[in-house]
Motif scaffolding. Structure first.
Motif, PDB file in Angstrom:
ATOM      1  N   GLU A   1       0.840  -1.198   0.000  1.00 38.87           N
ATOM      2  CA  GLU A   1       0.000   0.000   0.000  1.00 38.87           C
ATOM      3  C   GLU A   1       0.880   1.255   0.000  1.00 38.87           C
ATOM      4  OE1 GLU A   1      -4.153   0.770   2.215  1.00 38.87           O
ATOM      5  OE2 GLU A   1      -2.431   0.704   3.562  1.00 38.87           O
ATOM      6  N   ASP A   2       1.947   1.244   0.796  1.00 40.54           N
ATOM      7  CA  ASP A   2       2.881   2.375   0.815  1.00 40.54           C
ATOM      8  C   ASP A   2       3.506   2.581  -0.561  1.00 40.54           C
ATOM      9  OD1 ASP A   2       2.348   2.703   3.520  1.00 40.54           O
ATOM     10  OD2 ASP A   2       4.247   1.802   4.184  1.00 40.54           O
ATOM     11  N   GLN A   3       3.934   1.495  -1.186  1.00 43.24           N
ATOM     12  CA  GLN A   3       4.536   1.597  -2.523  1.00 43.24           C
ATOM     13  C   GLN A   3       3.550   2.192  -3.521  1.00 43.24           C
ATOM     14  OE1 GLN A   3       5.984  -2.275  -3.674  1.00 43.24           O
ATOM     15  NE2 GLN A   3       7.267  -2.457  -1.858  1.00 43.24           N
ATOM     16  N   ALA A   4       2.301   1.772  -3.454  1.00 44.89           N
ATOM     17  CA  ALA A   4       1.284   2.287  -4.370  1.00 44.89           C
ATOM     18  C   ALA A   4       1.011   3.769  -4.099  1.00 44.89           C
ATOM     19  CB  ALA A   4      -0.004   1.470  -4.253  1.00 44.89           C
ATOM     20  N   ALA A   5       1.009   4.174  -2.842  1.00 45.04           N
ATOM     21  CA  ALA A   5       0.800   5.585  -2.507  1.00 45.04           C
ATOM     22  C   ALA A   5       1.943   6.439  -3.051  1.00 45.04           C
ATOM     23  CB  ALA A   5       0.671   5.761  -0.989  1.00 45.04           C
ATOM     24  N   TYR A   6       3.173   5.954  -2.898  1.00 49.56           N
ATOM     25  CA  TYR A   6       4.323   6.689  -3.438  1.00 49.56           C
ATOM     26  C   TYR A   6       4.247   6.774  -4.958  1.00 49.56           C
ATOM     27  CZ  TYR A   6       6.622   7.085   1.056  1.00 49.56           C
ATOM     28  OH  TYR A   6       6.913   7.415   2.350  1.00 49.56           O
ATOM     29  N   ALA A   7       3.845   5.701  -5.603  1.00 51.57           N
ATOM     30  CA  ALA A   7       3.712   5.710  -7.064  1.00 51.57           C
ATOM     31  C   ALA A   7       2.617   6.680  -7.498  1.00 51.57           C
ATOM     32  CB  ALA A   7       3.424   4.300  -7.583  1.00 51.57           C
ATOM     33  N   ALA A   8       1.510   6.710  -6.767  1.00 51.60           N
ATOM     34  CA  ALA A   8       0.422   7.627  -7.099  1.00 51.60           C
ATOM     35  C   ALA A   8       0.885   9.074  -6.961  1.00 51.60           C
ATOM     36  CB  ALA A   8      -0.789   7.361  -6.201  1.00 51.60           C
ATOM     37  N   ALA A   9       1.597   9.382  -5.875  1.00 47.51           N
ATOM     38  CA  ALA A   9       2.095  10.746  -5.677  1.00 47.51           C
ATOM     39  C   ALA A   9       3.113  11.115  -6.754  1.00 47.51           C
ATOM     40  CB  ALA A   9       2.721  10.878  -4.292  1.00 47.51           C
ATOM     41  N   ALA A  10       3.978  10.176  -7.101  1.00 47.29           N
ATOM     42  CA  ALA A  10       4.977  10.436  -8.146  1.00 47.29           C
ATOM     43  C   ALA A  10       4.314  10.669  -9.496  1.00 47.29           C
ATOM     44  CB  ALA A  10       5.964   9.271  -8.234  1.00 47.29           C
TER      45      ALA A  10
ATOM     46  N   VAL B   1       3.381  14.025  -0.653  1.00 49.96           N
ATOM     47  CA  VAL B   1       3.044  14.931  -1.747  1.00 49.96           C
ATOM     48  C   VAL B   1       3.780  16.244  -1.523  1.00 49.96           C
ATOM     49  CG1 VAL B   1       1.183  16.191  -2.900  1.00 49.96           C
ATOM     50  CG2 VAL B   1       0.795  13.867  -2.077  1.00 49.96           C
ATOM     51  N   THR B   2       4.621  16.588  -2.460  1.00 45.72           N
ATOM     52  CA  THR B   2       5.346  17.853  -2.405  1.00 45.72           C
ATOM     53  C   THR B   2       5.052  18.619  -3.684  1.00 45.72           C
ATOM     54  OG1 THR B   2       7.306  16.949  -3.468  1.00 45.72           O
ATOM     55  CG2 THR B   2       7.205  16.790  -1.059  1.00 45.72           C
ATOM     56  N   SER B   3       5.531  19.817  -3.751  1.00 43.08           N
ATOM     57  CA  SER B   3       5.271  20.610  -4.954  1.00 43.08           C
ATOM     58  C   SER B   3       5.892  19.961  -6.184  1.00 43.08           C
ATOM     59  CB  SER B   3       5.812  22.027  -4.784  1.00 43.08           C
ATOM     60  OG  SER B   3       7.198  21.981  -4.524  1.00 43.08           O
ATOM     61  N   SER B   4       6.945  19.159  -5.990  1.00 46.00           N
ATOM     62  CA  SER B   4       7.564  18.509  -7.152  1.00 46.00           C
ATOM     63  C   SER B   4       6.818  17.250  -7.580  1.00 46.00           C
ATOM     64  CB  SER B   4       9.020  18.156  -6.848  1.00 46.00           C
ATOM     65  OG  SER B   4       9.078  17.218  -5.804  1.00 46.00           O
ATOM     66  N   THR B   5       5.987  16.669  -6.687  1.00 41.42           N
ATOM     67  CA  THR B   5       5.260  15.457  -7.067  1.00 41.42           C
ATOM     68  C   THR B   5       3.799  15.730  -7.397  1.00 41.42           C
ATOM     69  OG1 THR B   5       4.709  14.936  -4.771  1.00 41.42           O
ATOM     70  CG2 THR B   5       6.689  13.918  -5.686  1.00 41.42           C
ATOM     71  N   HIS B   6       3.247  16.809  -6.853  1.00 42.79           N
ATOM     72  CA  HIS B   6       1.826  17.087  -7.074  1.00 42.79           C
ATOM     73  C   HIS B   6       1.697  18.144  -8.158  1.00 42.79           C
ATOM     74  CE1 HIS B   6      -2.342  18.324  -5.329  1.00 42.79           C
ATOM     75  NE2 HIS B   6      -2.376  17.949  -6.584  1.00 42.79           N
ATOM     76  N   HIS B   7       0.964  17.817  -9.190  1.00 47.17           N
ATOM     77  CA  HIS B   7       0.751  18.723 -10.300  1.00 47.17           C
ATOM     78  C   HIS B   7      -0.740  19.030 -10.391  1.00 47.17           C
ATOM     79  CE1 HIS B   7       4.823  17.673 -11.379  1.00 47.17           C
ATOM     80  NE2 HIS B   7       4.469  16.405 -11.349  1.00 47.17           N
ATOM     81  N   PRO B   8      -1.204  20.040  -9.626  1.00 51.67           N
ATOM     82  CA  PRO B   8      -2.632  20.331  -9.646  1.00 51.67           C
ATOM     83  C   PRO B   8      -3.062  20.876 -11.001  1.00 51.67           C
ATOM     84  CG  PRO B   8      -1.446  22.013  -8.425  1.00 51.67           C
ATOM     85  CD  PRO B   8      -0.455  20.942  -8.802  1.00 51.67           C
ATOM     86  N   ALA B   9      -4.353  20.846 -11.212  1.00 45.46           N
ATOM     87  CA  ALA B   9      -4.897  21.388 -12.461  1.00 45.46           C
ATOM     88  C   ALA B   9      -4.518  22.857 -12.559  1.00 45.46           C
ATOM     89  CB  ALA B   9      -6.408  21.217 -12.476  1.00 45.46           C
ATOM     90  N   PRO B  10      -4.224  23.333 -13.759  1.00 44.99           N
ATOM     91  CA  PRO B  10      -3.825  24.731 -13.895  1.00 44.99           C
ATOM     92  C   PRO B  10      -4.940  25.671 -13.437  1.00 44.99           C
ATOM     93  CG  PRO B  10      -3.977  23.639 -16.056  1.00 44.99           C
ATOM     94  CD  PRO B  10      -4.287  22.620 -15.005  1.00 44.99           C
ATOM     95  N   HIS B  11      -4.526  26.745 -12.797  1.00 43.05           N
ATOM     96  CA  HIS B  11      -5.487  27.732 -12.297  1.00 43.05           C
ATOM     97  C   HIS B  11      -5.878  28.638 -13.454  1.00 43.05           C
ATOM     98  CE1 HIS B  11      -7.497  30.551  -9.732  1.00 43.05           C
ATOM     99  NE2 HIS B  11      -6.730  31.524 -10.182  1.00 43.05           N
ATOM    100  N   ARG B  12      -7.152  28.756 -13.657  1.00 37.35           N
ATOM    101  CA  ARG B  12      -7.644  29.655 -14.704  1.00 37.35           C
ATOM    102  C   ARG B  12      -8.223  30.888 -14.024  1.00 37.35           C
ATOM    103  NH1 ARG B  12      -8.992  24.606 -17.320  1.00 37.35           N
ATOM    104  NH2 ARG B  12      -7.810  24.520 -19.234  1.00 37.35           N
ATOM    105  N   PRO B  13      -7.697  32.047 -14.339  1.00 38.37           N
ATOM    106  CA  PRO B  13      -8.227  33.258 -13.698  1.00 38.37           C
ATOM    107  C   PRO B  13      -9.669  33.499 -14.117  1.00 38.37           C
ATOM    108  CG  PRO B  13      -6.578  33.803 -15.356  1.00 38.37           C
ATOM    109  CD  PRO B  13      -6.647  32.297 -15.265  1.00 38.37           C
ATOM    110  N   THR B  14     -10.422  34.038 -13.197  1.00 38.72           N
ATOM    111  CA  THR B  14     -11.811  34.360 -13.513  1.00 38.72           C
ATOM    112  C   THR B  14     -11.826  35.695 -14.254  1.00 38.72           C
ATOM    113  OG1 THR B  14     -12.072  35.380 -11.365  1.00 38.72           O
ATOM    114  CG2 THR B  14     -12.784  33.113 -11.574  1.00 38.72           C
ATOM    115  N   PRO B  15     -12.713  35.828 -15.244  1.00 38.14           N
ATOM    116  CA  PRO B  15     -12.754  37.090 -15.989  1.00 38.14           C
ATOM    117  C   PRO B  15     -13.157  38.242 -15.071  1.00 38.14           C
ATOM    118  CG  PRO B  15     -14.287  35.452 -16.897  1.00 38.14           C
ATOM    119  CD  PRO B  15     -13.653  34.866 -15.689  1.00 38.14           C
ATOM    120  N   ARG B  16     -12.520  39.368 -15.281  1.00 42.29           N
ATOM    121  CA  ARG B  16     -12.843  40.555 -14.488  1.00 42.29           C
ATOM    122  C   ARG B  16     -14.005  41.315 -15.106  1.00 42.29           C
ATOM    123  NH1 ARG B  16      -7.809  43.054 -11.647  1.00 42.29           N
ATOM    124  NH2 ARG B  16      -6.600  41.176 -11.370  1.00 42.29           N
TER     125      ARG B  16
END
Length: 123
Positions: A70-79, A106-121
């Motif tokens: 389970e630990d190995q799978a969690a590390y693979a998922a984060a990677a 999960v660190t900033s180098s392993t987690h790639h969140p969806a790109p932030h799209r600015p809301t129209p002003r």
């Protein structure tokens, strides 16, 4: 882009039942191989207790092996870019629970969140 969604629980508990059956059979076989024939006349109560304790020891080893996998799978998922919310859902725990279980996973180098799209002003 995240992959296809997966069910949080196997349908009808079929996977859990199958794994239970396989692990039970494995534990019985390993316990049977570990138990040697007692010297002298067999005492069925002592034999049963000894076998049950050996089987318990085998199952504790199986549990540790599953935890390692389970630990190995969690590390693979984060990677692969999964964050704590996704990892937590995969193991039926909260994001906070996953973070406690795998701190620093999960660190900033392993987690790639969806790109932030600015809301129209507004003009």
């Amino acid at each position: 882009m995240p992959g296809p969604p997966f069910p949080s629980r196997p349908p009808g508990g079929e996977t859990a039942a199958l794994v239970t059956q396989v692990v039970d059979e494995l534990a019985r076989r390993l316990a049977g191989q570990s138990v040697t024939a007692p010297e002298g006349p067999p005492d069925t109560a002592d034999d049963a207790r000894h076998y049950a304790l050996v089987r318990l020891r085998v199952l504790a080893g199986v549990k540790q092996a599953v935890r390692n996998l389970e630990d190995q799978a969690a590390y693979a998922a984060a990677a692969s870019g999964a964050g704590y919310p996704e990892i937590g859902r995969a193991v039926s725990m909260s994001r906070q629970g996953a973070r406690r279980r795998w701190p620093g996973l999960v660190t900033s180098s392993t987690h790639h969140p969806a790109p932030h799209r600015p809301t129209p002003r507004s003009p």
